[in-house]
Scaffold this active site. Structure first.
Site, short mmCIF file in Angstrom:
data_model
loop_
_atom_site.label_atom_id
_atom_site.label_comp_id
_atom_site.label_asym_id
_atom_site.label_seq_id
_atom_site.Cartn_x
_atom_site.Cartn_y
_atom_site.Cartn_z
N LYS A 16 27.71 35.16 36.92
CA LYS A 16 26.35 35.68 37.04
C LYS A 16 25.91 36.38 35.75
CE LYS A 16 27.53 38.35 40.54
NZ LYS A 16 28.99 38.04 40.62
N ARG A 64 37.40 42.88 46.23
CA ARG A 64 36.00 42.55 45.95
C ARG A 64 35.64 41.18 46.52
NH1 ARG A 64 36.56 43.66 39.77
NH2 ARG A 64 34.54 42.68 39.59
N ARG A 92 36.93 46.43 32.07
CA ARG A 92 36.57 47.29 33.19
C ARG A 92 37.81 47.70 33.98
NH1 ARG A 92 31.95 43.81 36.06
NH2 ARG A 92 32.97 44.79 37.86
N ARG A 129 23.62 42.70 47.93
CA ARG A 129 24.98 42.37 48.33
C ARG A 129 25.19 42.53 49.83
NH1 ARG A 129 27.47 43.41 42.94
NH2 ARG A 129 29.70 42.99 43.01
N ARG A 170 38.68 38.92 31.87
CA ARG A 170 37.35 39.27 31.36
C ARG A 170 37.40 40.49 30.44
NH1 ARG A 170 32.53 39.95 35.52
NH2 ARG A 170 33.96 41.33 36.62
P1 ADP Z 1 30.17 37.77 37.19
O1 ADP Z 1 29.05 38.48 36.47
O2 ADP Z 1 29.66 36.78 38.20
O3 ADP Z 1 31.18 38.70 37.80
P2 ADP Z 1 30.96 36.89 34.49
O4 ADP Z 1 29.74 36.23 33.99
O5 ADP Z 1 31.28 38.24 33.96
O6 ADP Z 1 30.95 36.90 36.11
O7 ADP Z 1 32.20 35.91 34.22
C1 ADP Z 1 33.54 36.30 34.56
C2 ADP Z 1 34.50 35.85 33.46
O8 ADP Z 1 34.59 34.43 33.47
C3 ADP Z 1 34.06 36.25 32.06
O9 ADP Z 1 35.23 36.58 31.31
C4 ADP Z 1 33.37 34.99 31.51
O10 ADP Z 1 33.54 34.88 30.09
C5 ADP Z 1 34.11 33.87 32.23
N1 ADP Z 1 33.23 32.75 32.63
C6 ADP Z 1 31.92 32.82 33.00
N2 ADP Z 1 31.44 31.59 33.34
C7 ADP Z 1 32.50 30.73 33.19
C8 ADP Z 1 32.63 29.30 33.39
N3 ADP Z 1 31.62 28.54 33.83
N4 ADP Z 1 33.85 28.77 33.13
C9 ADP Z 1 34.88 29.54 32.71
N5 ADP Z 1 34.82 30.88 32.51
C10 ADP Z 1 33.63 31.47 32.75
P1 ADP Z 2 31.11 41.67 39.71
O1 ADP Z 2 29.90 40.93 39.23
O2 ADP Z 2 32.30 41.42 38.88
O3 ADP Z 2 31.31 41.58 41.18
P2 ADP Z 2 29.59 44.13 39.49
O4 ADP Z 2 29.52 44.65 38.11
O5 ADP Z 2 28.41 43.43 40.05
O6 ADP Z 2 30.88 43.23 39.54
O7 ADP Z 2 29.95 45.31 40.49
C1 ADP Z 2 31.03 46.20 40.26
C2 ADP Z 2 31.15 47.17 41.44
O8 ADP Z 2 29.96 47.97 41.52
C3 ADP Z 2 31.27 46.51 42.81
O9 ADP Z 2 32.62 46.17 43.12
C4 ADP Z 2 30.72 47.61 43.71
O10 ADP Z 2 31.67 48.65 43.90
C5 ADP Z 2 29.59 48.18 42.87
N1 ADP Z 2 28.31 47.48 43.12
C6 ADP Z 2 27.59 46.75 42.22
N2 ADP Z 2 26.46 46.27 42.79
C7 ADP Z 2 26.46 46.70 44.07
C8 ADP Z 2 25.59 46.52 45.18
N3 ADP Z 2 24.47 45.78 45.07
N4 ADP Z 2 25.94 47.12 46.36
C9 ADP Z 2 27.04 47.87 46.48
N5 ADP Z 2 27.93 48.07 45.49
C10 ADP Z 2 27.64 47.49 44.29
#
Ligand code: ADP
Ligand code: ADP
Ligand code: ZN
Length: 215
Positions: A13, A172, A161, A88, A127
């Site tokens: 995302k 998660r 992180r 969420r 990541r």
């Molecule tokens: P999210 O915001 O949904 O948690 P991220 O965009 O941070 O996910 O991506 C998670 C990890 O996977 C990052 O280290 C990113 O560089 C990698 N990543 C993102 N998209 C892809 C993909 N299509 N294929 C392989 N690795 C990816």
């Molecule tokens: P990822 O994309 O890797 O799931 P985020 O950065 O979106 O991680 O979220 C990290 C943490 O922040 C979540 O595990 C949760 O604890 C909190 N969080 C983020 N967005 C929300 C939301 N919309 N509702 C509740 N908790 C949230």
């Protein structure tokens, strides 16, 4: 255009939101980033969120909805919002509908990024991000062109992180399946939902995402 990117941790995302920011001038609204900023600032919101985030559980709806409501009052939202990590829960989805209609904003699309859980553990564990501009990287899937130097800003400082470890990711993922995946049946009947293959390479995911938004 205002959109939601829906998918579990690691789905891509944030990666895709940054590409849309650069290429389409939209703004990424990541509740995770907003909450991490609150934790770093030591504010009351940050104090309430910190332990919950470290355990990989969801912060309370009231707190997150308050943060988003304030963010939507900033003028840059007019460029088009990419909701990343919000809503969420069903309660957050209902609150977002109410906030958007109060502010006379439309929701144009909800894009589901379909992925396999096992791969998400690897993606999240590998990541890291630039400490200066936030550009995202991965130990194997996306490495800087010059080792140790951010492609986007040239910084040599990177950060990980505290919640990006295999154990917390599993909590998660459970939270995602129990509380967030049900939103697919919230948005489906409203005609907003599009699904793309989040397992494809980053460029291919971008292609599918743009096609979903333009189609
Ligand atoms: P999210 O915001 O949904 O948690 P991220 O965009 O941070 O996910 O991506 C998670 C990890 O996977 C990052 O280290 C990113 O560089 C990698 N990543 C993102 N998209 C892809 C993909 N299509 N294929 C392989 N690795 C990816
Ligand atoms: P990822 O994309 O890797 O799931 P985020 O950065 O979106 O991680 O979220 C990290 C943490 O922040 C979540 O595990 C949760 O604890 C909190 N969080 C983020 N967005 C929300 C939301 N919309 N509702 C509740 N908790 C949230
Ligand atoms: Zn950078």
């Amino acid at each position: 255009m205002n959109i939601i990117l829906l998918g579990p941790p690691g789905a891509g995302k944030g990666t895709q939101a940054r590409i849309l920011e650069t290429e389409r001038g939209m703004v990424q609204l990541s509740t995770g980033d907003m909450l991490r900023a609150a934790v770093a600032s030591g504010s009351d919101i940050g104090k309430q969120a910190k332990a919950v985030m470290e355990q990989g559980q969801l912060v309370s709806d009231e707190l997150v909805i308050g943060v988003v409501s304030e963010r939507l009052d900033q003028p840059d939202v007019a460029k088009g919002a990419i909701f990343d990590g919000f809503p969420r829960t069903a309660k957050q989805a209902e609150a977002l509908d109410a906030l958007l209609s109060q502010k006379s904003l439309a929701l144009d699309a909800v894009v589901e990024m379909k992925v396999d859980d096992e791969e998400m553990v690897d993606r999240v564990s590998g990541r890291y991000a630039c400490g200066k501009c936030g550009e995202g990287y991965h130990d194997r899937n996306k490495i800087p062109k010059v080792a140790g130097v951010c492609d986007a800003c040239g910084s040599t400082e990177f950060k990980r992180r505290p919640d990006d470890n295999a154990e917390t990711v599993r909590s998660r993922l459970v939270a995602y399946h129990e509380q967030t995946a049900p939103l697919l049946s919230y948005y489906g009947p409203r005609g907003k939902l599009k699904s793309i293959d989040g397992m494809a390479a980053i460029d291919e995911v971008t292609r599918q995402l743009k096609a979903a938004l333009d189609g």
